[in-house]
Design a protein around this motif. Structure first.
Motif, short mmCIF file in Angstrom:
data_model
loop_
_atom_site.label_atom_id
_atom_site.label_comp_id
_atom_site.label_asym_id
_atom_site.label_seq_id
_atom_site.Cartn_x
_atom_site.Cartn_y
_atom_site.Cartn_z
N GLU A 346 1.03 -1.25 -0.05
CA GLU A 346 0.02 0.08 -0.16
C GLU A 346 1.00 1.26 0.05
OE1 GLU A 346 -3.33 0.50 -0.35
OE2 GLU A 346 -3.23 -1.74 -0.86
N GLN A 347 2.23 1.10 0.17
CA GLN A 347 3.10 2.26 0.43
C GLN A 347 3.77 2.31 -0.92
OE1 GLN A 347 5.85 2.01 3.76
NE2 GLN A 347 4.04 0.75 4.82
N MET A 348 3.30 1.67 -2.07
CA MET A 348 3.92 1.66 -3.40
C MET A 348 2.90 2.39 -4.42
SD MET A 348 5.53 -2.01 -3.54
CE MET A 348 6.43 -2.69 -2.05
N PRO A 349 2.89 3.60 -4.31
CA PRO A 349 1.76 4.37 -5.17
C PRO A 349 1.98 3.92 -6.79
CG PRO A 349 2.85 6.08 -4.30
CD PRO A 349 3.42 4.53 -3.62
N LEU A 350 3.17 4.26 -7.25
CA LEU A 350 3.40 3.98 -8.58
C LEU A 350 3.09 2.75 -9.02
CD1 LEU A 350 4.72 5.21 -11.22
CD2 LEU A 350 6.82 4.50 -10.37
N MET A 351 3.58 1.72 -8.23
CA MET A 351 3.15 0.26 -8.56
C MET A 351 1.83 0.10 -8.72
SD MET A 351 2.28 -2.70 -7.17
CE MET A 351 2.38 -2.74 -5.33
N LYS A 352 0.96 0.51 -7.85
CA LYS A 352 -0.38 0.15 -7.91
C LYS A 352 -1.12 1.03 -8.83
CE LYS A 352 -2.41 1.53 -3.99
NZ LYS A 352 -2.71 2.25 -2.50
N SER A 353 -0.51 2.14 -9.41
CA SER A 353 -1.05 2.72 -10.43
C SER A 353 -0.96 1.97 -11.91
CB SER A 353 -0.68 4.17 -10.59
OG SER A 353 -1.24 4.97 -11.64
N VAL A 354 0.31 1.69 -11.81
CA VAL A 354 0.77 0.98 -13.21
C VAL A 354 -0.09 -0.40 -13.22
CG1 VAL A 354 2.65 -0.64 -14.08
CG2 VAL A 354 3.06 1.69 -13.15
N VAL A 355 -0.57 -1.18 -12.01
CA VAL A 355 -1.35 -2.45 -12.48
C VAL A 355 -2.78 -1.97 -12.82
CG1 VAL A 355 -2.35 -4.06 -10.79
CG2 VAL A 355 0.02 -3.66 -10.84
N PHE A 413 -0.45 4.31 -22.39
CA PHE A 413 -0.50 3.92 -21.22
C PHE A 413 0.42 5.16 -20.31
CE2 PHE A 413 2.42 1.63 -18.33
CZ PHE A 413 1.39 0.69 -17.72
N VAL A 414 -0.56 5.49 -19.21
CA VAL A 414 0.33 6.61 -18.48
C VAL A 414 0.51 5.93 -17.15
CG1 VAL A 414 -0.27 8.87 -17.54
CG2 VAL A 414 -1.25 8.20 -19.62
N PRO A 415 1.44 5.43 -16.64
CA PRO A 415 1.91 4.78 -15.49
C PRO A 415 1.38 5.46 -14.15
CG PRO A 415 3.75 4.81 -16.69
CD PRO A 415 2.83 5.99 -17.34
N GLU A 416 1.35 7.00 -14.00
CA GLU A 416 0.91 7.44 -12.97
C GLU A 416 -0.32 8.09 -12.91
OE1 GLU A 416 2.26 10.56 -15.89
OE2 GLU A 416 2.88 8.62 -15.13
N ARG A 417 -1.11 7.62 -13.79
CA ARG A 417 -2.65 8.01 -13.76
C ARG A 417 -3.50 7.92 -12.70
NH1 ARG A 417 -5.53 8.76 -18.45
NH2 ARG A 417 -4.24 7.47 -19.69
N PHE A 418 -3.34 6.84 -11.80
CA PHE A 418 -4.31 6.76 -10.77
C PHE A 418 -3.44 7.02 -9.30
CE2 PHE A 418 -5.55 3.90 -13.96
CZ PHE A 418 -7.13 4.14 -14.05
N GLY A 423 -6.28 11.00 -9.19
CA GLY A 423 -6.17 9.87 -9.82
C GLY A 423 -7.00 8.51 -9.23
N GLU A 424 -6.93 8.60 -7.74
CA GLU A 424 -7.83 7.57 -7.32
C GLU A 424 -9.31 7.88 -7.71
OE1 GLU A 424 -6.75 7.28 -3.20
OE2 GLU A 424 -4.94 6.38 -3.50
N LYS A 425 -9.73 8.97 -7.90
CA LYS A 425 -11.09 9.35 -8.16
C LYS A 425 -11.51 8.62 -9.48
CE LYS A 425 -12.50 13.50 -7.72
NZ LYS A 425 -12.51 14.98 -7.63
N LEU A 426 -10.61 8.39 -10.30
CA LEU A 426 -10.72 7.70 -11.59
C LEU A 426 -11.05 6.31 -11.62
CD1 LEU A 426 -8.06 9.72 -13.88
CD2 LEU A 426 -10.83 9.73 -13.89
N LEU A 427 -10.84 5.58 -10.48
CA LEU A 427 -10.94 4.07 -10.28
C LEU A 427 -12.13 3.57 -10.34
CD1 LEU A 427 -8.35 3.18 -7.29
CD2 LEU A 427 -8.08 2.69 -9.83
N LYS A 428 -13.22 4.60 -10.28
CA LYS A 428 -14.83 4.25 -10.44
C LYS A 428 -14.95 3.67 -11.89
CE LYS A 428 -16.38 8.72 -10.73
NZ LYS A 428 -17.37 9.87 -10.09
N HIS A 429 -14.02 4.13 -12.85
CA HIS A 429 -14.06 3.85 -14.21
C HIS A 429 -13.58 2.62 -14.77
CE1 HIS A 429 -16.41 7.68 -14.40
NE2 HIS A 429 -15.22 8.21 -13.83
N VAL A 430 -12.92 1.81 -13.81
CA VAL A 430 -11.91 0.88 -14.22
C VAL A 430 -12.86 -0.70 -13.90
CG1 VAL A 430 -9.96 -0.58 -13.75
CG2 VAL A 430 -9.74 2.04 -13.76
N PHE A 431 -13.27 -1.34 -14.90
CA PHE A 431 -14.35 -2.19 -14.74
C PHE A 431 -13.99 -3.69 -14.85
CE2 PHE A 431 -16.81 1.55 -16.81
CZ PHE A 431 -17.03 2.12 -15.92
N TRP A 432 -12.99 -3.81 -15.10
CA TRP A 432 -12.07 -5.24 -15.55
C TRP A 432 -12.86 -6.50 -14.66
CZ3 TRP A 432 -10.06 -8.79 -12.29
CH2 TRP A 432 -9.79 -8.37 -10.90
#
Length: 495
Positions: A346-355, A413-418, A423-432
Motif C-alpha cells: 500500500e506504500q507503493m503508489p506508482l506500482m499500484k497505479s501501473v497495475v 499507457f500513463v503509469p502515474e494515472r491513478f 487519480g484515485e477518483k478515476l478508479l470508479k471507471h475501471v471495470f475489469w
C-alpha cells in the motif's frame, strides 16, 4: 475533461424534441431511438461475424459502427450467430457512461450470459451450470459464491510465500533460457508458475507432484478452447476457421478425458474446501466442478492473459519507468525490515497505479453481457435511449475504459494515472472485474469473487519482477488470448 475526438467525431444526427435530465441533473439529454440494424435474418449475423473476425477486426468493427450511426449506443449482431447462438442481436454499449448498467442486477439479468449470446454445453462442466452462469437471484448463486469467499480466506496465509516460490522458479527458468538461447518465451514458464501457485496457495497441493505432473496448463488450454472457440480467432484460413469453430460447437466428448484428469486433481487436493461445501449444503461433486472452473478458467485464465499484458505495457514504457518502480519497491521493502506485506504494498503508489493502468488499457475479459429485466433508460454522454424488457445488452470494455471523455490521453499507457487524490477518483471507471474498481464482490452482485485476490497477485508479479531486475527488454507478438512476450534481456538488480 479530454476531447472526444480520439474515438469518434462529434455527433451531428438529429435529436428528438423529448429531453430528460441527466443523472447529475445538470443538463438535459435528448431521448433517441437506438440506431443500427441487424440486417437480413441469417445473412446479417454472418456478415457481422465475418467483419468482426476477418474483414475489419474487433476494434475497427465497433469504431466503424460508431462512425456510421454517430452514436456509442447502437444495435448490432455479435458472434457467433448461426448456428451456435439462436439470437445474436444486441444493443452495444461503447462508452464509459452507458457501460455500468451491465452491473446493476436490479435492472439486468446475468443468467447464462457469461460467454455472451451462446452458452457452452454443461457437459464441459460435469453437467452443472457453474457459478459464472448463475444470476444472483438464483438460490445456488449465494452458496457457491460464499464457497469461493471461504476458499480465498482459508488460503490467504499461503499466498505470499507460494507466489514468491513459484515465480522465483519462473525467473530462474527464464534466466537459464536467456543464457542458453539469447531470448526466452514468457508463455510456458508463466503458465506453469501460475498453475503451480494456484494449486499450492489454494489447496496446499503442488500439481507437478501429482498425477497431473506438468500437464495442467495444456489440459486447461484445450478445455477452455472448447468453450470459447465460437468467439475466438485461431489464425486459420478465414472460411475454414469460420465453418469449423464459429458455425457448430466443438463436440465435448473430445475433451472429456482431459477434464477428468483436472477434476481428479481438484477432488483429491481440495478436501477441506469440499468439506466446507457439504456443510453449506453443496454436494462435493458440484463444489469440485465449481472450484475447478474458478481456478482454471477464471483465475488461471486471468494470469495467463494479464501477466503478459503487464509485461508488455511496462516493457514498452521503457527504462525510466523500470528504474522508478525498482526504486519505489526496494525502498519500501527495505524500510519494512526486508519484509513484503499487504501494508508494504500500500506504500507503493506508482506500482499500484501501473497495475490499474494495465487493467484499464487491456481488461482480461473485454466483453460483458446482460439482459434487461424491465424497460430501461440508458444514458450515454450525448443522449438517453429506451431499452425494452428482454433485450440483450453488450458492453465492449476497452472502449468504456478508454473513453476519451472520461480519461485524458485515453489511448496511452500513463503509469502515474491513478496516483494521488484525483487519480484515485478515476478508479470508479475501471471495470475489469465485472464492476467498478471502487466496489467489492458480494453474494448480491456479479463482481468477480476473486477481485481483490487478482489485484494482489498482479501487484505481487510487478514487485517480484523489480525486486530482481533494474530493467528488461521484450519483443511483443500476438496470440489467441493476448500478447506473446519474448524476453530479450534482464538486467539484474544493481542497488
Amino acid at each position: 475533461m479530454a476531447s472526444r475526438g480520439a474515438i469518434v467525431e462529434p455527433i451531428t444526427s438529429s435529436i428528438s424534441d423529448t429531453t430528460l435530465p441527466s443523472e447529475t441533473g445538470e443538463t438535459k439529454l435528448p431521448v433517441k431511438k437506438i440506431p443500427g440494424d441487424y440486417g437480413l435474418p441469417f445473412i446479417g449475423p454472418i456478415k457481422d461475424r465475418l467483419d468482426y473476425f476477418y474483414n475489419q477486426g474487433r476494434d475497427k468493427f465497433f469504431k466503424s459502427k460508431i462512425q456510421k450511426y454517430q452514436s456509442t449506443v447502437l444495435r448490432t449482431n455479435m458472434p457467433p450467430g448461426p448456428f451456435i447462438a439462436s439470437n445474436p442481436k444486441v444493443i452495444a454499449l461503447l462508452d464509459g457512461k452507458s457501460f455500468p448498467i451491465l452491473f446493476d442486477v436490479s435492472k439486468v439479468e446475468k443468467k447464462n450470459l457469461f460467454t455472451g449470446t451462446y452458452m457452452p454445453s454443461t457437459n464441459l462442466t460435469g453437467g452443472y451450470r457453474i457459478l459464472s452462469y448463475l444470476d444472483p437471484s438464483e438460490p445456488k448463486h449465494t452458496k457457491l459464491k460464499q464457497l469461493l469467499f471461504f476458499l480465498l480466506k482459508s488460503s490467504s496465509n499461503r499466498v505470499f510465500p507460494e507466489f514468491e516460490a513459484c515465480y522465483t522458479e519462473l525467473f530462474k527458468t527464464v534466466e537459464n533460457e536467456l543464457y542458453e538461447k539469447g531470448q526466452s518465451s514468457f508463455e510456458k514458464p508463466n503458465e506453469q508458475a501460475a498453475f503451480n501457485f494456484l494449486g499450492r496457495a489454494y489447496f496446499g497441493s503442488n500439481p507437478v507432484d501429482t498425477k497431473l505432473g506438468t500437464d495442467g496448463p495444456s489440459l486447461i488450454a484445450k478445455w477452455v478452447l472448447f468453450q470459447l472457440a465460437p468467439v475466438l480467432s485461431l489464425g486459420l484460413p478465414k472460411y475454414i476457421e469460420d465453418l469449423s469453430i464459429h458455425t457448430f460447437p466443438l463436440p465435448s466428448f473430445l475433451v472429456k478425458k482431459d477434464y477428468k484428469r483436472l477434476y481428479d486433481f481438484f477432488y483429491e487436493s481440495a478436501g477441506s474446501v469440499l468439506d466446507e461445501a457439504e456443510k453449506m449444503g453443496i454436494s462435493r461433486e458440484e463444489a469440485c466442478h465449481n472450484l475447478l472452473f474458478a481456478t482454471c478458467f477464471n483465475t488461471f485464465g486471468g494470469m495467463k492473459i494479464f501477466f503478459p499484458n503487464i509485461l508488455k505495457w511496462i516493457g514498452n514504457a521503457g527504462p525510466d519507468l523500470h528504474r522508478s518502480l525498482a526504486k519505489e519497491i526496494r525502498s519500501v521493502i527495505k524500510s519494512n525490515g526486508g519484509e513484503l506485506s499487504l501494508g508494504a504494498m500500500e506504500q507503493m503508489p506508482l506500482m499500484k497505479s501501473v497495475v490499474y493502468e494495465a487493467f484499464r488499457n487491456e481488461p482480461p475479459v473485454p466483453a460483458q453481457y446482460a439482459k434487461a429485466k424491465v424497460d430501461l433508460l440508458i444514458e450515454s454522454h450525448d443522449a438517453v435511449f429506451e431499452v425494452k424488457k428482454g433485450e440483450m445488452l453488450f458492453g465492449y470494455q476497452p472502449f468504456a475504459t478508454k473513453d476519451p471523455i472520461i480519461f485524458e490521453r485515453a489511448e496511452e499507457f500513463v503509469p502515474e494515472r491513478f496516483m494521488g487524490f484525483e487519480g484515485e477518483k478515476l478508479l470508479k471507471h475501471v471495470f475489469w472485474s465485472n464492476g467498478p474498481e471502487t466496489e467489492h464482490p458480494t453474494v448480491e452482485n456479479k463482481q468477480c469473487a476473486g477481485k481483490e485476490f487478482v489485484v494482489l497477485i498482479s501487484r505481487l508479479f510487478v514487485v517480484e519482477l523489480f525486486r530482481r531486475y533494474d530493467t528488461f527488454e521484450i519483443e511483443v507478438g500476438t496470440s489467441t488470448f493476448g500478447a506473446a512476450i519474448t524476453i530479450k534481456s534482464l538486467n539484474t538488480a544493481s542497488f
